[in-house]
Design an enzyme around this catalytic site. Structure first.
Site, PDB file in Angstrom:
ATOM      1  N   ALA A   1       0.813  -1.215   0.000  1.00  0.00           N
ATOM      2  CA  ALA A   1       0.000   0.000   0.000  1.00  0.00           C
ATOM      3  C   ALA A   1       0.848   1.266   0.000  1.00  0.00           C
ATOM      4  O   ALA A   1       0.313   2.372   0.026  1.00  0.00           O
ATOM      5  CB  ALA A   1      -0.938  -0.004   1.218  1.00  0.00           C
ATOM      6  N   HIS A   2       2.153   1.119  -0.047  1.00  0.00           N
ATOM      7  CA  HIS A   2       3.039   2.282   0.019  1.00  0.00           C
ATOM      8  C   HIS A   2       4.136   2.169  -1.027  1.00  0.00           C
ATOM      9  O   HIS A   2       5.295   1.869  -0.681  1.00  0.00           O
ATOM     10  CB  HIS A   2       3.643   2.402   1.423  1.00  0.00           C
ATOM     11  CG  HIS A   2       4.283   3.731   1.693  1.00  0.00           C
ATOM     12  ND1 HIS A   2       5.586   4.020   1.341  1.00  0.00           N
ATOM     13  CD2 HIS A   2       3.809   4.843   2.260  1.00  0.00           C
ATOM     14  CE1 HIS A   2       5.885   5.252   1.706  1.00  0.00           C
ATOM     15  NE2 HIS A   2       4.828   5.775   2.271  1.00  0.00           N
ATOM     16  N   PHE A   3       3.852   2.315  -2.341  1.00  0.00           N
ATOM     17  CA  PHE A   3       2.542   2.700  -2.871  1.00  0.00           C
ATOM     18  C   PHE A   3       2.107   1.608  -3.833  1.00  0.00           C
ATOM     19  O   PHE A   3       2.953   0.828  -4.276  1.00  0.00           O
ATOM     20  CB  PHE A   3       2.659   4.047  -3.585  1.00  0.00           C
ATOM     21  CG  PHE A   3       3.134   5.161  -2.685  1.00  0.00           C
ATOM     22  CD1 PHE A   3       2.224   5.860  -1.903  1.00  0.00           C
ATOM     23  CD2 PHE A   3       4.473   5.496  -2.602  1.00  0.00           C
ATOM     24  CE1 PHE A   3       2.646   6.897  -1.079  1.00  0.00           C
ATOM     25  CE2 PHE A   3       4.899   6.537  -1.761  1.00  0.00           C
ATOM     26  CZ  PHE A   3       3.981   7.230  -0.999  1.00  0.00           C
TER      27      PHE A   3
END
Lengths: 182, 199
Positions: free
Chosen positions: B102-104
């Site tokens: 999620a990052h990223f």
């Protein structure tokens, strides 16, 4: 709970580049572009950071990690920058990168069920460098005071160009230009 | 010969010989466990100190079961030098973690705050509990990121734990490097036992 949402979760997800597990702002209550923002993050026991905490653990083992608290504050500050016309409002060709911080005091804890309220202020911006300060509250308890958080604006293409060596060589901030450390 | 020989059925009189088959069985079992552990596919330490391990204390990364976004260190070495405790924590950056994915989503980069998380986990693992409390971050005096950590990189975090400055406060100064030598971050963080604001 709280004031009306100036930006709701769906709108924020369109602005921040993070995926779900790292999108740590749920709602924005207020923004004064170029000045300040109030961002909200609700903590639940179902978040990934609690998956390895056994049942019946002591309360202090369930405190929301400081690393995620700062990330959540930083994302709130990013939303302020993105909505600040003077800094290139919603300019998707550039990204804001967290490069340094000073004088962050952790004065309390947050636990599942708590709601973080980040109050961030834009102190100044010099060329491509942004200075932010602020506080994080849980109800009427201040749990963090952010003395100074500094970010730099960089071309998005430079950050996203994973295939080239430029990203690996990327200098995201000069220790000398920001402050001398340790 | 000096010392004591433990045996299963020796006939020499004590104290030169002590018949203790239970102790010998335990020793043999421990040796077999150590041999199997050293032969693991992913041992905790490889070529430690190029063989010069005098004065070194090996500390496994301990699981104290506290809230954390991810396991931010893989291995830890703790040293004591002139009254100061130092440690080196390492981690291989991988993309297969929900927070990293999620990052990223379109470009994976190790979040800078996870270096701070690594320092926290290193201090917790090096020092352990005191009266049921873990060492926790009380303030971040200074923190600077200067190079990104990407999947495939190794994070090398060298930290010095300074002597306690107050009854429940001590400072940790750390430098985080990539395996190519680039400095990724410098940190100066105040720790104390227990969380501030928790009764």
């Amino acid at each position: 709970m709280g004031g009306p949402a100036l930006l709701n979760y769906s709108q924020i997800s369109l602005i921040l580049p993070h995926g779900r597990a790292m999108m740590l702002v749920d709602r924005v209550e207020s923004i004064e572009p170029g000045v300040s923002i109030v961002g909200i993050k609700a903590i639940t026991g179902t978040e990934l950071c609690y998956k390895d905490v056994p049942n019946h653990s002591a309360l202090d083992r369930c405190a929301y990690p400081v690393s995620l608290l700062l990330e959540s504050f930083g994302q709130t500050a990013t939303l302020l920058w993105l909505r600040s016309n003077d800094l290139g409002c919603e300019d998707v060709s550039r990204v804001l990168m967290f490069v340094s911080a000073r004088d962050l005091k952790i004065e309390g804890c947050a636990f599942p069920g708590d709601v973080l309220k980040h109050c961030a202020r834009l102190e100044k911006s010099l060329h491509d460098t942004v200075f932010v300060s602020g506080e994080t509250w849980v109800g009427d308890r201040r749990i963090a005071a952010i003395g100074s958080m500094i970010a730099v604006v960089r071309p998005r293409s430079l950050v996203l160009d994973n295939a080239s060596s430029r990203a690996r060589q990327m200098h995201i901030g000069s220790p000398d230009e920001v402050f001398s450390l340790v | 010969m000096t010392g004591i020989i433990h045996s299963v059925n020796a006939t020499s009189p004590p104290p030169a010989s002590v018949i203790d088959p239970t102790l010998l069985t335990t020793a043999v079992d421990d040796m077999e466990i150590a041999h199997a552990d050293a032969g693991r596919m992913f041992p905790d330490f490889i070529d430690l100190g190029a063989g010069l391990i005098s004065g070194l204390t090996l500390v496994p990364v301990r699981d104290f079961s506290f809230a954390a976004p991810l396991s931010a260190i893989d291995h830890l070495e703790v040293h004591e030098h002139e009254g100061r405790l130092t440690f080196q924590a390492t981690k291989t950056i991988t993309a297969n973690d929900p927070h990293m994915e999620a990052h990223f989503p379109d470009f994976t980069i190790f979040p800078g705050v996870f270096i701070l998380e690594g320092l926290r986990q290193g201090v917790i693992s090096a020092l352990g509990e005191f009266e049921g409390l873990l060492p926790e971050i009380h303030s971040v005096r200074a923190l600077h990121f200067s190079a990104p950590l990407l999947p495939g990189d190794q994070m090398i975090l060298d930290a010095i734990i300074e002597p306690a400055s107050t009854e429940n406060s001590f400072e940790v100064v750390a430098c985080c490097r990539r395996n190519d030598g680039a400095i990724a971050a410098r940190l100066k963080v105040e720790f104390g036992y227990g969380r501030t604001g928790v009764a």
